[in-house]
Motif scaffolding. Sequence first.
Motif, PDB file in Angstrom:
ATOM      1  N   GLU A  49       0.822  -1.210   0.000  1.00  0.00           N
ATOM      2  CA  GLU A  49       0.000   0.000   0.000  1.00  0.00           C
ATOM      3  C   GLU A  49       0.857   1.261   0.000  1.00  0.00           C
ATOM      4  N   HIS A  50       2.022   1.199   0.636  1.00  0.00           N
ATOM      5  CA  HIS A  50       2.912   2.358   0.638  1.00  0.00           C
ATOM      6  C   HIS A  50       3.525   2.579  -0.751  1.00  0.00           C
ATOM      7  N   LEU A  51       3.990   1.495  -1.350  1.00  0.00           N
ATOM      8  CA  LEU A  51       4.539   1.597  -2.696  1.00  0.00           C
ATOM      9  C   LEU A  51       3.471   2.056  -3.693  1.00  0.00           C
ATOM     10  N   ALA A  52       2.278   1.474  -3.558  1.00  0.00           N
ATOM     11  CA  ALA A  52       1.197   1.801  -4.495  1.00  0.00           C
ATOM     12  C   ALA A  52       0.805   3.268  -4.394  1.00  0.00           C
ATOM     13  N   LEU A  53       0.812   3.812  -3.181  1.00  0.00           N
ATOM     14  CA  LEU A  53       0.452   5.216  -2.993  1.00  0.00           C
ATOM     15  C   LEU A  53       1.395   6.127  -3.766  1.00  0.00           C
ATOM     16  N   ILE A  54       2.690   5.849  -3.667  1.00  0.00           N
ATOM     17  CA  ILE A  54       3.664   6.687  -4.366  1.00  0.00           C
ATOM     18  C   ILE A  54       3.634   6.418  -5.864  1.00  0.00           C
ATOM     19  N   TYR A  55       3.570   5.125  -6.234  1.00  0.00           N
ATOM     20  CA  TYR A  55       3.621   4.787  -7.656  1.00  0.00           C
ATOM     21  C   TYR A  55       2.433   5.358  -8.423  1.00  0.00           C
ATOM     22  N   PHE A  56       1.235   5.101  -7.942  1.00  0.00           N
ATOM     23  CA  PHE A  56       0.059   5.566  -8.673  1.00  0.00           C
ATOM     24  C   PHE A  56      -0.114   7.083  -8.563  1.00  0.00           C
ATOM     25  N   GLY A  57       0.440   7.667  -7.508  1.00  0.00           N
ATOM     26  CA  GLY A  57       0.468   9.128  -7.452  1.00  0.00           C
ATOM     27  C   GLY A  57       1.360   9.690  -8.545  1.00  0.00           C
ATOM     28  N   GLY A  58       2.522   9.047  -8.737  1.00  0.00           N
ATOM     29  CA  GLY A  58       3.425   9.480  -9.808  1.00  0.00           C
ATOM     30  C   GLY A  58       2.854   9.219 -11.182  1.00  0.00           C
ATOM     31  N   LEU A  59       2.215   8.052 -11.360  1.00  0.00           N
ATOM     32  CA  LEU A  59       1.612   7.716 -12.650  1.00  0.00           C
ATOM     33  C   LEU A  59       0.503   8.706 -13.003  1.00  0.00           C
ATOM     34  N   SER A  60      -0.347   9.013 -12.022  1.00  0.00           N
ATOM     35  CA  SER A  60      -1.435   9.971 -12.261  1.00  0.00           C
ATOM     36  C   SER A  60      -0.892  11.347 -12.615  1.00  0.00           C
ATOM     37  N   SER A  61       0.165  11.746 -11.913  1.00  0.00           N
ATOM     38  CA  SER A  61       0.754  13.063 -12.186  1.00  0.00           C
ATOM     39  C   SER A  61       1.342  13.127 -13.580  1.00  0.00           C
ATOM     40  N   SER A  62       1.956  12.015 -14.031  1.00  0.00           N
ATOM     41  CA  SER A  62       2.550  12.007 -15.367  1.00  0.00           C
ATOM     42  C   SER A  62       1.481  12.175 -16.445  1.00  0.00           C
ATOM     43  N   PHE A  63       0.275  11.653 -16.178  1.00  0.00           N
ATOM     44  CA  PHE A  63      -0.821  11.811 -17.151  1.00  0.00           C
ATOM     45  C   PHE A  63      -1.477  13.181 -17.021  1.00  0.00           C
ATOM     46  N   LEU A  64      -1.744  13.594 -15.789  1.00  0.00           N
ATOM     47  CA  LEU A  64      -2.462  14.852 -15.561  1.00  0.00           C
ATOM     48  C   LEU A  64      -1.602  16.081 -15.838  1.00  0.00           C
ATOM     49  N   TYR A  65      -0.307  15.871 -16.069  1.00  0.00           N
ATOM     50  CA  TYR A  65       0.561  17.000 -16.391  1.00  0.00           C
ATOM     51  C   TYR A  65       0.056  17.733 -17.626  1.00  0.00           C
ATOM     52  N   THR A  66      -0.372  16.965 -18.642  1.00  0.00           N
ATOM     53  CA  THR A  66      -0.980  17.584 -19.832  1.00  0.00           C
ATOM     54  C   THR A  66      -2.374  17.035 -20.117  1.00  0.00           C
ATOM     55  N   GLY A  67      -2.672  15.816 -19.668  1.00  0.00           N
ATOM     56  CA  GLY A  67      -3.991  15.242 -19.873  1.00  0.00           C
ATOM     57  C   GLY A  67      -4.924  15.601 -18.725  1.00  0.00           C
ATOM     58  N   GLY A  68      -6.233  15.478 -18.955  1.00  0.00           N
ATOM     59  CA  GLY A  68      -7.192  15.766 -17.894  1.00  0.00           C
ATOM     60  C   GLY A  68      -7.113  17.212 -17.440  1.00  0.00           C
TER      61      GLY A  68
END
Length: 367
Positions: free
Chosen positions: A183-202
């Motif tokens: 859960e700790h790894l997932a929190l950071i990983y999916f936070g980073g993944l979401s940020s990489s998409f939301l940087y220009t997407g969404g």
Amino acid sequence: MATSRSECEQQEAQPTSAPPTSTTQLLWQRQANGDAGHETSTTTATTSTSNGKVATAATINSSGTFMKLKTYLLALRPWSLSASLMPTLLGSALAYRSQWAAEFSMLTFFLTAFTVTAVHCAGNVVNTYFDFIKGIDKQKADDRTLVDHILTKDEVVSLGAILYMAGCGGFVLLAVLSPAKMEHLALIYFGGLSSSFLYTGGIGFKYIALGDLVILVLFGPISVLFAFMSQTGHVDWTTMGYAIPLALNTEAILHSNNTRDAESDGKAGIVTLAILIGRTASHVLYALLLFTPYSLFFIFGFKYSLWFLLPLTTLPQAFQIEKRFRNEQTMHMVPKQTAKLNFFFGILYIVACCCAHQLPTFVWRKH
């Protein structure tokens, strides 16, 4: 002497010099335009004709496949990958120097680097797609992937999806091998993944002057903490302090890119920090981002270990890049040159962290 009917038929059946096939003509045309390139293997099969040796369809297909792969690779913007690799290496180096060094695993290290790089590449592809869709990337754009129809929009979307899936696959393996809680790894990983998409997407953080903040956090403290935690299974917030020099230097890459594109971005109707503060203040900010890490290394070097003076060897290169930043004629080269500086700067910083007898301490470290 009279020739028999069968002999006449054999003579008529003998092949004459046939004109080049359409495939061969295509190859000749590419060679004339310089597109076939010298990269095509000379060991491929050839067919002898009366006009000399010509490459077969297999040669053309091999060349076409190679060029396509090269196109996909360039679409990933490999020159920018130091921004994610350096924090990953730094977090791993800190884990190796920590009290949990016995748990260090090279397999975990490679999985971490693969996962972070895949997500970074996917974010670059998403950036390419949305910049083009929103009309930001035009004829003078630095990214030519969609502007010059090197790849189609569908190919870019597919490439981004494949990279995100590859990153998720790497994360699953990493979660299995890492001593950290999933859960700790997932929190950071999916936070980073979401940020990489939301940087220009969404939401499009880049378009509302929040892109600098996202990059500063994502390619600094978050990446270092993710790599450290993947190795040790523990959360040590002091690792974020070590990330500051890399984070500032990485932000300098983005800021130089946004400053260069400020005019075209403004016409496209988006807002970046470089547009908000203007050219003069952008130059001051770039200089601060570029040279502040060297001030920190100077302090670290004399307070903790002389090894931290090692990154100062890149200071002359930093002065040259800063000078180009001030010149409109050379401004276009600055982002890639800053990324190159980031690579050597980061490597020397990591070497210093590995070799120093004493690492810097921060006020919030628990004793």
